[in-house]
Write an enzyme that holds these catalytic residues in place. Sequence first.
Site, PDB file in Angstrom:
ATOM      1  N   GLY A   1      49.979  34.747  36.309  1.00 22.34           N
ATOM      2  CA  GLY A   1      51.148  35.569  36.624  1.00 22.34           C
ATOM      3  C   GLY A   1      51.060  36.403  36.983  1.00 22.34           C
ATOM      4  O   GLY A   1      49.683  37.073  37.942  1.00 22.34           O
TER       5      GLY A   1
ATOM      6  N   PHE B   1      45.476  30.972  31.486  1.00 23.85           N
ATOM      7  CA  PHE B   1      47.045  32.873  32.536  1.00 23.85           C
ATOM      8  C   PHE B   1      46.825  33.066  33.932  1.00 23.85           C
ATOM      9  O   PHE B   1      46.195  33.283  33.925  1.00 23.85           O
ATOM     10  CB  PHE B   1      47.092  33.715  31.632  1.00 23.85           C
ATOM     11  CG  PHE B   1      48.112  35.162  32.660  1.00 23.85           C
ATOM     12  CD1 PHE B   1      49.771  34.492  31.613  1.00 23.85           C
ATOM     13  CD2 PHE B   1      48.121  35.888  33.293  1.00 23.85           C
ATOM     14  CE1 PHE B   1      50.253  35.384  32.191  1.00 23.85           C
ATOM     15  CE2 PHE B   1      48.944  36.792  33.240  1.00 23.85           C
ATOM     16  CZ  PHE B   1      50.578  36.292  33.378  1.00 23.85           C
TER      17      PHE B   1
ATOM     18  N   LEU C   1      42.233  34.262  34.704  1.00 28.04           N
ATOM     19  CA  LEU C   1      43.246  34.772  34.905  1.00 28.04           C
ATOM     20  C   LEU C   1      44.173  34.874  36.529  1.00 28.04           C
ATOM     21  O   LEU C   1      42.901  35.312  37.295  1.00 28.04           O
ATOM     22  CB  LEU C   1      43.302  36.420  34.915  1.00 28.04           C
ATOM     23  CG  LEU C   1      43.292  36.518  33.842  1.00 28.04           C
ATOM     24  CD1 LEU C   1      42.657  38.236  33.013  1.00 28.04           C
ATOM     25  CD2 LEU C   1      44.687  36.572  32.442  1.00 28.04           C
ATOM     26  N   GLU C   2      44.164  34.373  36.705  1.00 25.78           N
ATOM     27  CA  GLU C   2      44.878  33.915  38.600  1.00 25.78           C
ATOM     28  C   GLU C   2      46.188  34.853  38.812  1.00 25.78           C
ATOM     29  O   GLU C   2      47.226  34.519  38.037  1.00 25.78           O
ATOM     30  CB  GLU C   2      45.277  32.481  38.176  1.00 25.78           C
ATOM     31  CG  GLU C   2      44.318  31.271  37.952  1.00 25.78           C
ATOM     32  CD  GLU C   2      43.516  31.456  39.239  1.00 25.78           C
ATOM     33  OE1 GLU C   2      43.060  31.948  40.243  1.00 25.78           O
ATOM     34  OE2 GLU C   2      42.634  31.209  39.501  1.00 25.78           O
ATOM     35  N   LEU C   3      45.923  35.954  39.122  1.00 24.48           N
ATOM     36  CA  LEU C   3      47.087  36.910  39.478  1.00 24.48           C
ATOM     37  C   LEU C   3      47.698  36.917  40.924  1.00 24.48           C
ATOM     38  O   LEU C   3      48.271  36.111  41.088  1.00 24.48           O
ATOM     39  CB  LEU C   3      46.550  38.290  38.832  1.00 24.48           C
ATOM     40  CG  LEU C   3      45.653  37.953  37.555  1.00 24.48           C
ATOM     41  CD1 LEU C   3      45.256  39.207  37.163  1.00 24.48           C
ATOM     42  CD2 LEU C   3      46.566  37.684  36.508  1.00 24.48           C
TER      43      LEU C   3
END
Length: 455
Positions: A188, A186, A209-211
């Site tokens: 976001g 993901f 998770l790439e936040l």
Amino acid sequence: MEGFSHILKRQRDFFQTGRTKDVSFRIEALTSLGDMIRSHETDIMTALKKDLNKSDFDSYISEMGILLEEIRFTLKHIRDWTQPRKVKTTMTQLGSKAYIYSEPYGIALIISPWNYPLQLAIAPLIGAIAAGNCAVLKPSELTPETSKLMADLINKTFPEEYVSVVQGDADTTQLLLKEKFDYIFFTGSVSVGKVIMEAAAKYLTPVTLELGGKSPCIVHHDADLKLAAKRIAWGKFINAGQTCVAPDYLYVHKDIKEQFLKTFKETIIDLYEDIVKKGEFTRIVSERHFNRVTGLLSSGEILHGGNYSKDTLTIEPTVLGSVTWDDPVMQEEIFGPVLPVLEYENESAMIQNINDHPKPLALYIFSESKEFQDAILDSISFGGGCINDTVMHLSSPYLPFGGVGESGIGAYHGRGSFDVFSHQKSILKQTTTFDLPFRYPNRKDALKQIKRFIK
């Protein structure tokens, strides 16, 4: 609304045939993906223009160019990456050989954002394909032209049982998350990342998770101010600041703050004034995001810019001064062309202020002092970054890209993309030529013999 179990069943059946594990199959798929991008360059640029008013230049350097380089790099190295990797054994494993096998997880779900709608969808897909997985791709509904084009192109390039694109809104994402995927990737916001992780917990599905977060940019008193101004302006205002690793705020040393701001304003005018006047500056993706970003302009004092158009959803490059940590602009990731400026004099206090907040995805240092550079690198935890530049670290296939803490879990790009979609299976191959007797409990001197090996 109907679920997506039928897609997963078809993909799982296809994966179990073993075809995706064949290296030649992966190479063919990656080559087809590159050909797809090259042969539809004009269509992609048109879609990005409609969705975000991106120029052809920005579309190529920040979307297509990065992907083509990633595919080229992966094709060059994939045969080596897929080979079992031999590692050392210990004295207690005398006669054995040890290997690490990279195997695909199976069915990967890739949920991509709207700010770089092609790049941030296809980049993880490159890793998923290279590692031998099937994939379901869920692009953002906020960039409908690019998402539709991507769905059409992938549908023509790959069979649905191998790579499938599912379009829809947040409800569609929720339905996908109810399915049992083998891996979830993901990109976001932090808030949605928490939702993804909670859904993944149901099946203990591994996630990347790439936040994001508030990425600081520090300009020390010994920095090359003219070069720093140009590189910071480019890194901040490319894609209208809608970049997860864009400098989110400036920390400028008190001694050079006035001089730097003067140079910075001149640089913004030089780089962007004509582009804004011609209506070629990237727009904010939606009215909701536009209202959120313009609402932050009330923080502090506008030092440059501040003009915007609701009709075109554009905000000109803006610099804010007289900002404090308590202002709204410092409470959330800006994700727009607004750059607040703080000043520092005491280095320790500046470092402490950054560390008092969530770990950022990126950090940038402008200084000629190795001592100062090392002090920042040693004292602050962040995903990755640059010294005397901005943003460029994410374009290197040799540098894994990802966050830490609230800014993300896991890293990809280059070998990192292959690894993130691969399970590392450890195998010990033991000899049958001889058998060490002291490993067994019926030998009287077993403990004594073991202690000779383990000291």
